[in-house]
Design an enzyme around this catalytic site. Sequence first.
Site, mmCIF file in Angstrom:
data_model
loop_
_atom_site.group_PDB
_atom_site.id
_atom_site.type_symbol
_atom_site.label_atom_id
_atom_site.label_comp_id
_atom_site.label_asym_id
_atom_site.label_seq_id
_atom_site.Cartn_x
_atom_site.Cartn_y
_atom_site.Cartn_z
ATOM 1 N N HIS A 88 8.514 -7.382 -6.542
ATOM 2 C CA HIS A 88 8.124 -6.056 -7.058
ATOM 3 C C HIS A 88 8.092 -5.023 -5.911
ATOM 4 O O HIS A 88 8.639 -3.927 -6.035
ATOM 5 C CB HIS A 88 6.752 -6.189 -7.729
ATOM 6 C CG HIS A 88 6.188 -4.917 -8.296
ATOM 7 N ND1 HIS A 88 5.880 -4.779 -9.633
ATOM 8 C CD2 HIS A 88 5.845 -3.740 -7.719
ATOM 9 C CE1 HIS A 88 5.395 -3.550 -9.836
ATOM 10 N NE2 HIS A 88 5.357 -2.913 -8.693
ATOM 11 N N GLU A 89 7.478 -5.416 -4.787
ATOM 12 C CA GLU A 89 7.359 -4.477 -3.659
ATOM 13 C C GLU A 89 8.710 -4.253 -2.976
ATOM 14 O O GLU A 89 9.005 -3.136 -2.539
ATOM 15 C CB GLU A 89 6.310 -4.958 -2.655
ATOM 16 C CG GLU A 89 4.900 -5.164 -3.222
ATOM 17 C CD GLU A 89 4.382 -3.998 -4.044
ATOM 18 O OE1 GLU A 89 4.707 -2.845 -3.713
ATOM 19 O OE2 GLU A 89 3.667 -4.236 -5.039
ATOM 20 N N GLY B 91 -0.504 -5.025 -4.886
ATOM 21 C CA GLY B 91 0.487 -4.661 -3.874
ATOM 22 C C GLY B 91 0.696 -3.160 -3.873
ATOM 23 O O GLY B 91 0.399 -2.487 -4.863
ATOM 24 N N HIS C 95 10.430 -1.644 -4.839
ATOM 25 C CA HIS C 95 9.957 -0.297 -4.477
ATOM 26 C C HIS C 95 10.700 0.233 -3.252
ATOM 27 O O HIS C 95 11.114 1.394 -3.220
ATOM 28 C CB HIS C 95 8.460 -0.298 -4.156
ATOM 29 C CG HIS C 95 7.578 -0.118 -5.347
ATOM 30 N ND1 HIS C 95 7.672 0.974 -6.171
ATOM 31 C CD2 HIS C 95 6.578 -0.882 -5.863
ATOM 32 C CE1 HIS C 95 6.770 0.869 -7.146
ATOM 33 N NE2 HIS C 95 6.095 -0.249 -6.981
ATOM 34 N N GLN D 152 5.043 4.711 -2.442
ATOM 35 C CA GLN D 152 4.034 5.010 -3.468
ATOM 36 C C GLN D 152 2.940 5.946 -2.952
ATOM 37 O O GLN D 152 2.202 6.521 -3.742
ATOM 38 C CB GLN D 152 3.399 3.728 -3.990
ATOM 39 C CG GLN D 152 4.367 2.849 -4.775
ATOM 40 C CD GLN D 152 3.661 1.657 -5.344
ATOM 41 O OE1 GLN D 152 3.522 0.639 -4.662
ATOM 42 N NE2 GLN D 152 3.185 1.753 -6.567
ATOM 43 N N CYS E 169 2.157 -1.422 -12.510
ATOM 44 C CA CYS E 169 2.495 -0.749 -11.262
ATOM 45 C C CYS E 169 1.559 0.446 -11.106
ATOM 46 O O CYS E 169 1.366 1.210 -12.054
ATOM 47 C CB CYS E 169 3.946 -0.281 -11.315
ATOM 48 S SG CYS E 169 4.464 0.581 -9.833
ATOM 49 N N LEU E 170 0.987 0.624 -9.911
ATOM 50 C CA LEU E 170 0.054 1.745 -9.706
ATOM 51 C C LEU E 170 0.739 3.105 -9.885
ATOM 52 O O LEU E 170 0.071 4.090 -10.165
ATOM 53 C CB LEU E 170 -0.578 1.663 -8.317
ATOM 54 C CG LEU E 170 -1.532 0.473 -8.083
ATOM 55 C CD1 LEU E 170 -2.021 0.452 -6.647
ATOM 56 C CD2 LEU E 170 -2.702 0.486 -9.052
HETATM 57 ZN ZN ZN Z 1 4.674 -1.009 -8.246
#
Ligand code: ZN
Length: 147
Positions: free
Chosen positions: A132-133, A46, A136, A51, A90-91
Amino acid sequence: MILKIEIGQNNPILRKKSLEIKEINSDIQKLANDMIETMNKNNGVGLAANQIGKNIRIFVIAKEVSKKQVFINPEIIKISNKTENSEEGCLSLPNVFLKIKRAKSLKIKTVDEHGNEFKLKAKGLLAHVIQHEMDHLNGILICDNVK
Ligand code: ZN
């Protein structure tokens, strides 16, 4: 086009609440495509717009996890009380993996890149990725969530 991913738990762009998207146009469609490409290239499941440096309410989810990939102005309309723990990465936080408690299932109402509204029921991994998204979009990172 591959976009640069914003990194770091104190990065201000990752900490701001993202703004609603007013108009779904070709710029948004291009952004959604670029976000999918960037997520795939980095082996993510995701990716939220802040991000990649844009403070607007859109995230994408990998097709291995979700039959729908683009979520614009998403809203969770139902969420289970039952929770489960799983390890998340997480990226934006390279090499950080944390056990996070999430609701087991939920229902989301959102709009795709063509402006079509849809609702989706999710459980397991997809429910976790959506939460999770959503975090963000509200400036929350997994390091805030450790139970
Ligand atoms: Zn993330």
